[in-house]
Design a protein around this motif. Structure first.
Motif, PDB file in Angstrom:
ATOM      1  N   CYS A  12      12.607 -26.586  -6.191  1.00 28.79           N
ATOM      2  CA  CYS A  12      12.111 -27.074  -7.473  1.00 28.79           C
ATOM      3  C   CYS A  12      11.274 -25.963  -8.086  1.00 28.79           C
ATOM      4  O   CYS A  12      10.547 -25.248  -7.390  1.00 28.79           O
ATOM      5  CB  CYS A  12      11.271 -28.335  -7.288  1.00 28.79           C
ATOM      6  N   PHE A  13      11.394 -25.810  -9.377  1.00 28.15           N
ATOM      7  CA  PHE A  13      10.702 -24.746 -10.094  1.00 28.15           C
ATOM      8  C   PHE A  13       9.269 -25.156 -10.421  1.00 28.15           C
ATOM      9  O   PHE A  13       8.965 -26.343 -10.561  1.00 28.15           O
ATOM     10  CB  PHE A  13      11.457 -24.422 -11.392  1.00 28.15           C
ATOM     11  N   ASP A  18       5.127 -30.995 -13.052  1.00 25.60           N
ATOM     12  CA  ASP A  18       4.537 -32.250 -13.521  1.00 25.60           C
ATOM     13  C   ASP A  18       5.254 -33.494 -13.004  1.00 25.60           C
ATOM     14  O   ASP A  18       4.714 -34.593 -13.081  1.00 25.60           O
ATOM     15  CB  ASP A  18       4.434 -32.276 -15.050  1.00 25.60           C
ATOM     16  N   PHE A  19       6.459 -33.349 -12.450  1.00 28.94           N
ATOM     17  CA  PHE A  19       7.121 -34.538 -11.898  1.00 28.94           C
ATOM     18  C   PHE A  19       7.598 -34.359 -10.464  1.00 28.94           C
ATOM     19  O   PHE A  19       8.228 -35.247  -9.906  1.00 28.94           O
ATOM     20  CB  PHE A  19       8.271 -35.016 -12.796  1.00 28.94           C
ATOM     21  N   ILE A  20       7.259 -33.235  -9.826  1.00 30.33           N
ATOM     22  CA  ILE A  20       7.623 -33.042  -8.417  1.00 30.33           C
ATOM     23  C   ILE A  20       6.792 -34.012  -7.588  1.00 30.33           C
ATOM     24  O   ILE A  20       5.594 -34.155  -7.778  1.00 30.33           O
ATOM     25  CB  ILE A  20       7.384 -31.586  -7.975  1.00 30.33           C
ATOM     26  N   GLY A  21       7.451 -34.674  -6.668  1.00 34.62           N
ATOM     27  CA  GLY A  21       6.760 -35.629  -5.804  1.00 34.62           C
ATOM     28  C   GLY A  21       6.906 -37.053  -6.306  1.00 34.62           C
ATOM     29  O   GLY A  21       7.332 -37.925  -5.561  1.00 34.62           O
ATOM     30  N   PRO A  27      15.163 -33.539 -11.010  1.00 38.47           N
ATOM     31  CA  PRO A  27      14.942 -32.095 -10.946  1.00 38.47           C
ATOM     32  C   PRO A  27      16.256 -31.321 -11.050  1.00 38.47           C
ATOM     33  O   PRO A  27      17.338 -31.835 -10.751  1.00 38.47           O
ATOM     34  CB  PRO A  27      14.263 -31.887  -9.595  1.00 38.47           C
ATOM     35  N   LEU A  28      16.131 -30.089 -11.474  1.00 37.36           N
ATOM     36  CA  LEU A  28      17.322 -29.261 -11.691  1.00 37.36           C
ATOM     37  C   LEU A  28      18.134 -29.045 -10.424  1.00 37.36           C
ATOM     38  O   LEU A  28      19.360 -28.961 -10.484  1.00 37.36           O
ATOM     39  CB  LEU A  28      16.909 -27.928 -12.318  1.00 37.36           C
ATOM     40  N   GLU A 128      22.419 -18.953  -8.212  1.00 40.49           N
ATOM     41  CA  GLU A 128      23.177 -19.885  -9.041  1.00 40.49           C
ATOM     42  C   GLU A 128      22.256 -20.955  -9.624  1.00 40.49           C
ATOM     43  O   GLU A 128      22.392 -21.333 -10.794  1.00 40.49           O
ATOM     44  CB  GLU A 128      24.295 -20.534  -8.224  1.00 40.49           C
ATOM     45  N   LEU A 129      21.306 -21.447  -8.852  1.00 38.56           N
ATOM     46  CA  LEU A 129      20.369 -22.451  -9.355  1.00 38.56           C
ATOM     47  C   LEU A 129      19.534 -21.899 -10.507  1.00 38.56           C
ATOM     48  O   LEU A 129      19.299 -22.596 -11.497  1.00 38.56           O
ATOM     49  CB  LEU A 129      19.455 -22.957  -8.238  1.00 38.56           C
TER      50      LEU A 129
END
Length: 156
Positions: A12-13, A18-21, A27-28, A128-129
């Motif tokens: 995750c970048f 702000d929305f990780i977790g 997520p991308l 690639e991500l």
């Protein structure tokens, strides 16, 4: 130039922080797996999943066998949802983000508008991500609010 080494399946970048977790957005890394497996998972589907189920999707591997299992898993998980079952999309093949030997015009224009140098050798050196993230955030119709942060994080 070889691609950078990150765990593309789970990475995750920082601009997604702000929305990780809590995983209130997809997520991308998961969106890439969905494209690679040919699945349209709507945000309503995502939010109807439990926190644990969303984390499981973030942690899901991205090899071809795992992606086949992901498609089947998501069909089962969403079959009884009010939104209906996930729908099939064409599996991503030769998408601009999958082609490290050709810089997408749309992305080049977005970089030039922001005075960000982006050359083919730099593009080819991204994972690639990372290419996926830049292409998704630069596409028409997207609000582009994370694009500058993505350029900064991915291109340094």
């Amino acid at each position: 130039m070889p691609e950078r080494s990150i765990d593309q399946a789970r990475h995750c970048f920082a601009f997604e922080q702000d929305f990780i977790g809590n995983w209130r957005c997809i997520p991308l890394c998961v969106r890439r797996k969905l494209d690679l497996s040919g699945v349209k998972l709507r945000l309503n589907h995502w939010l109807a999943l439990s926190q644990q189920q969303r984390q499981e999707l973030v942690d899901w591997a991205d090899d071809s066998k795992a992606l086949d299992l992901l498609r089947d898993h998501l069909r089962l998980c969403t079959a009884a949802m009010a939104e209906g079952m996930v729908t099939d999309l064409p599996v991503a093949i030769a998408e601009p983000w999958q082609c490290s030997d050709q810089l997408p015009d749309l992305l080049l224009e977005a970089a030039q508008r922001r005075r960000i140098p982006l050359a083919l050798d730099r593009w080819a050196g991204l994972s690639e991500l990372e290419r996926f993230a830049l292409c998704k955030l630069a596409r028409p119709g997207h609000d582009h609010h994370n694009l500058e942060a993505a350029f900064s994080e991915v291109l340094g």
